[in-house]
Scaffold this motif. Structure first.
Motif, PDB file in Angstrom:
ATOM      1  N   ASP A  97       0.807  -1.216   0.000  1.00 18.28           N
ATOM      2  CA  ASP A  97       0.000   0.000   0.000  1.00 18.28           C
ATOM      3  C   ASP A  97       0.845   1.274   0.000  1.00 18.28           C
ATOM      4  O   ASP A  97       0.305   2.368  -0.142  1.00 18.28           O
ATOM      5  CB  ASP A  97      -0.930   0.022   1.218  1.00 18.28           C
ATOM      6  CG  ASP A  97      -2.031  -1.029   1.103  1.00 18.28           C
ATOM      7  OD1 ASP A  97      -2.243  -1.540  -0.012  1.00 18.28           O
ATOM      8  OD2 ASP A  97      -2.670  -1.325   2.122  1.00 18.28           O
ATOM      9  N   GLU A  98       2.165   1.122   0.175  1.00 21.85           N
ATOM     10  CA  GLU A  98       3.048   2.292   0.131  1.00 21.85           C
ATOM     11  C   GLU A  98       3.104   2.907  -1.267  1.00 21.85           C
ATOM     12  O   GLU A  98       3.523   4.051  -1.438  1.00 21.85           O
ATOM     13  CB  GLU A  98       4.472   1.902   0.539  1.00 21.85           C
ATOM     14  CG  GLU A  98       4.581   1.276   1.929  1.00 21.85           C
ATOM     15  CD  GLU A  98       4.128   2.235   3.003  1.00 21.85           C
ATOM     16  OE1 GLU A  98       4.616   3.375   3.018  1.00 21.85           O
ATOM     17  OE2 GLU A  98       3.262   1.856   3.813  1.00 21.85           O
ATOM     18  N   CYS A  99       2.710   2.152  -2.271  1.00 25.70           N
ATOM     19  CA  CYS A  99       2.784   2.604  -3.666  1.00 25.70           C
ATOM     20  C   CYS A  99       2.041   3.915  -3.877  1.00 25.70           C
ATOM     21  O   CYS A  99       0.905   4.077  -3.439  1.00 25.70           O
ATOM     22  CB  CYS A  99       2.181   1.522  -4.572  1.00 25.70           C
ATOM     23  SG  CYS A  99       2.046   1.990  -6.306  1.00 25.70           S
ATOM     24  N   ILE A 100       2.726   4.851  -4.568  1.00 29.00           N
ATOM     25  CA  ILE A 100       2.113   6.142  -4.881  1.00 29.00           C
ATOM     26  C   ILE A 100       1.722   6.225  -6.361  1.00 29.00           C
ATOM     27  O   ILE A 100       1.470   7.302  -6.892  1.00 29.00           O
ATOM     28  CB  ILE A 100       3.054   7.314  -4.515  1.00 29.00           C
ATOM     29  CG1 ILE A 100       4.410   7.156  -5.237  1.00 29.00           C
ATOM     30  CG2 ILE A 100       3.270   7.370  -2.997  1.00 29.00           C
ATOM     31  CD1 ILE A 100       5.346   8.364  -5.059  1.00 29.00           C
TER      32      ILE A 100
ATOM     33  N   TYR B 129      -0.276   0.027  -7.919  1.00 31.74           N
ATOM     34  CA  TYR B 129       0.129  -0.836  -9.020  1.00 31.74           C
ATOM     35  C   TYR B 129       0.164  -2.280  -8.528  1.00 31.74           C
ATOM     36  O   TYR B 129       0.383  -2.540  -7.342  1.00 31.74           O
ATOM     37  CB  TYR B 129       1.494  -0.404  -9.556  1.00 31.74           C
ATOM     38  CG  TYR B 129       1.374   0.648 -10.641  1.00 31.74           C
ATOM     39  CD1 TYR B 129       0.697   1.842 -10.388  1.00 31.74           C
ATOM     40  CD2 TYR B 129       1.903   0.450 -11.910  1.00 31.74           C
ATOM     41  CE1 TYR B 129       0.560   2.796 -11.376  1.00 31.74           C
ATOM     42  CE2 TYR B 129       1.765   1.416 -12.904  1.00 31.74           C
ATOM     43  CZ  TYR B 129       1.096   2.585 -12.634  1.00 31.74           C
ATOM     44  OH  TYR B 129       0.945   3.534 -13.612  1.00 31.74           O
ATOM     45  N   VAL B 130      -0.067  -3.201  -9.442  1.00 35.81           N
ATOM     46  CA  VAL B 130      -0.134  -4.609  -9.057  1.00 35.81           C
ATOM     47  C   VAL B 130       0.786  -5.459  -9.929  1.00 35.81           C
ATOM     48  O   VAL B 130       1.030  -5.139 -11.096  1.00 35.81           O
ATOM     49  CB  VAL B 130      -1.571  -5.150  -9.141  1.00 35.81           C
ATOM     50  CG1 VAL B 130      -2.447  -4.501  -8.090  1.00 35.81           C
ATOM     51  CG2 VAL B 130      -2.148  -4.945 -10.525  1.00 35.81           C
ATOM     52  N   ILE B 131       1.284  -6.537  -9.344  1.00 35.59           N
ATOM     53  CA  ILE B 131       2.161  -7.474 -10.036  1.00 35.59           C
ATOM     54  C   ILE B 131       1.432  -8.779 -10.276  1.00 35.59           C
ATOM     55  O   ILE B 131       0.811  -9.330  -9.363  1.00 35.59           O
ATOM     56  CB  ILE B 131       3.428  -7.743  -9.187  1.00 35.59           C
ATOM     57  CG1 ILE B 131       4.281  -6.480  -9.119  1.00 35.59           C
ATOM     58  CG2 ILE B 131       4.229  -8.912  -9.765  1.00 35.59           C
ATOM     59  CD1 ILE B 131       5.437  -6.557  -8.119  1.00 35.59           C
TER      60      ILE B 131
ATOM     61  N   ASN C 201      14.123  -1.875  -7.158  1.00 33.66           N
ATOM     62  CA  ASN C 201      15.274  -0.996  -7.329  1.00 33.66           C
ATOM     63  C   ASN C 201      14.898   0.394  -7.811  1.00 33.66           C
ATOM     64  O   ASN C 201      15.574   1.370  -7.484  1.00 33.66           O
ATOM     65  CB  ASN C 201      16.277  -1.623  -8.306  1.00 33.66           C
ATOM     66  CG  ASN C 201      16.974  -2.831  -7.719  1.00 33.66           C
ATOM     67  OD1 ASN C 201      17.086  -2.962  -6.505  1.00 33.66           O
ATOM     68  ND2 ASN C 201      17.451  -3.721  -8.581  1.00 33.66           N
ATOM     69  N   VAL C 202      13.856   0.521  -8.591  1.00 34.53           N
ATOM     70  CA  VAL C 202      13.481   1.833  -9.133  1.00 34.53           C
ATOM     71  C   VAL C 202      12.397   2.531  -8.313  1.00 34.53           C
ATOM     72  O   VAL C 202      12.193   3.735  -8.462  1.00 34.53           O
ATOM     73  CB  VAL C 202      13.000   1.745 -10.602  1.00 34.53           C
ATOM     74  CG1 VAL C 202      14.117   1.204 -11.490  1.00 34.53           C
ATOM     75  CG2 VAL C 202      11.754   0.916 -10.725  1.00 34.53           C
ATOM     76  N   CYS C 203      11.728   1.806  -7.462  1.00 41.99           N
ATOM     77  CA  CYS C 203      10.620   2.410  -6.714  1.00 41.99           C
ATOM     78  C   CYS C 203      11.115   3.447  -5.700  1.00 41.99           C
ATOM     79  O   CYS C 203      11.975   3.152  -4.876  1.00 41.99           O
ATOM     80  CB  CYS C 203       9.834   1.327  -5.984  1.00 41.99           C
ATOM     81  SG  CYS C 203       8.437   2.004  -5.058  1.00 41.99           S
ATOM     82  N   PRO C 204      10.571   4.673  -5.736  1.00 38.94           N
ATOM     83  CA  PRO C 204      11.000   5.733  -4.829  1.00 38.94           C
ATOM     84  C   PRO C 204      10.541   5.534  -3.382  1.00 38.94           C
ATOM     85  O   PRO C 204      11.069   6.181  -2.469  1.00 38.94           O
ATOM     86  CB  PRO C 204      10.379   6.999  -5.429  1.00 38.94           C
ATOM     87  CG  PRO C 204       9.160   6.510  -6.137  1.00 38.94           C
ATOM     88  CD  PRO C 204       9.555   5.159  -6.697  1.00 38.94           C
ATOM     89  N   VAL C 205       9.578   4.662  -3.166  1.00 34.84           N
ATOM     90  CA  VAL C 205       9.053   4.489  -1.807  1.00 34.84           C
ATOM     91  C   VAL C 205       9.199   3.063  -1.274  1.00 34.84           C
ATOM     92  O   VAL C 205       8.668   2.727  -0.215  1.00 34.84           O
ATOM     93  CB  VAL C 205       7.567   4.919  -1.727  1.00 34.84           C
ATOM     94  CG1 VAL C 205       7.416   6.415  -2.000  1.00 34.84           C
ATOM     95  CG2 VAL C 205       6.707   4.112  -2.692  1.00 34.84           C
TER      96      VAL C 205
END
Ligand code: SF4
Ligand code: SF4
Length: 56
Positions: free
Chosen positions: A7-10, A31-33, A46-50
Motif C-alpha cells: 500500500d506504500e505505492c504512490i 500498481y499490481v504485479i 530498485n526503481v521504486c521511490p518508496v
C-alpha cells in the motif's frame, strides 16, 4: 515466489517500464504485479521511490 506491491505505492508508474516480463500494471489503488509472471528480478524494487515492491 513473486514480488508484491504494498500500500506504500504512490502509483508513479516507474516500475512498470522496468519489468522485463511486463507483469506490472496499474490497479484500482496501487500498481499490481501478476504473480504468475514475475521472475523475481528485483528491478521494480530498485526503481521504486518508496520501496513498495517487496520480495519474499
Ligand atoms: Fe517484474 Fe522483476 Fe518486479 Fe517481478 S521482480 S514484478 S519480474 S520487475
Ligand atoms: Fe508504485 Fe513504486 Fe511502482 Fe511507483 S515504482 S508505481 S510507487 S510500486
Amino acid at each position: 515466489m513473486a514480488y508484491k506491491i504494498t500500500d506504500e505505492c504512490i502509483s508513479c508508474g516507474a516500475c512498470e517500464a522496468e519489468c522485463p516480463v511486463s507483469c506490472i500494471s496499474a490497479g484500482d489503488d496501487v500498481y499490481v504485479i501478476d504473480a504468475d509472471s514475475c521472475i523475481d528480478c528485483g528491478n521494480c524494487a530498485n526503481v521504486c521511490p518508496v520501496g513498495a515492491p517487496q520480495g519474499e
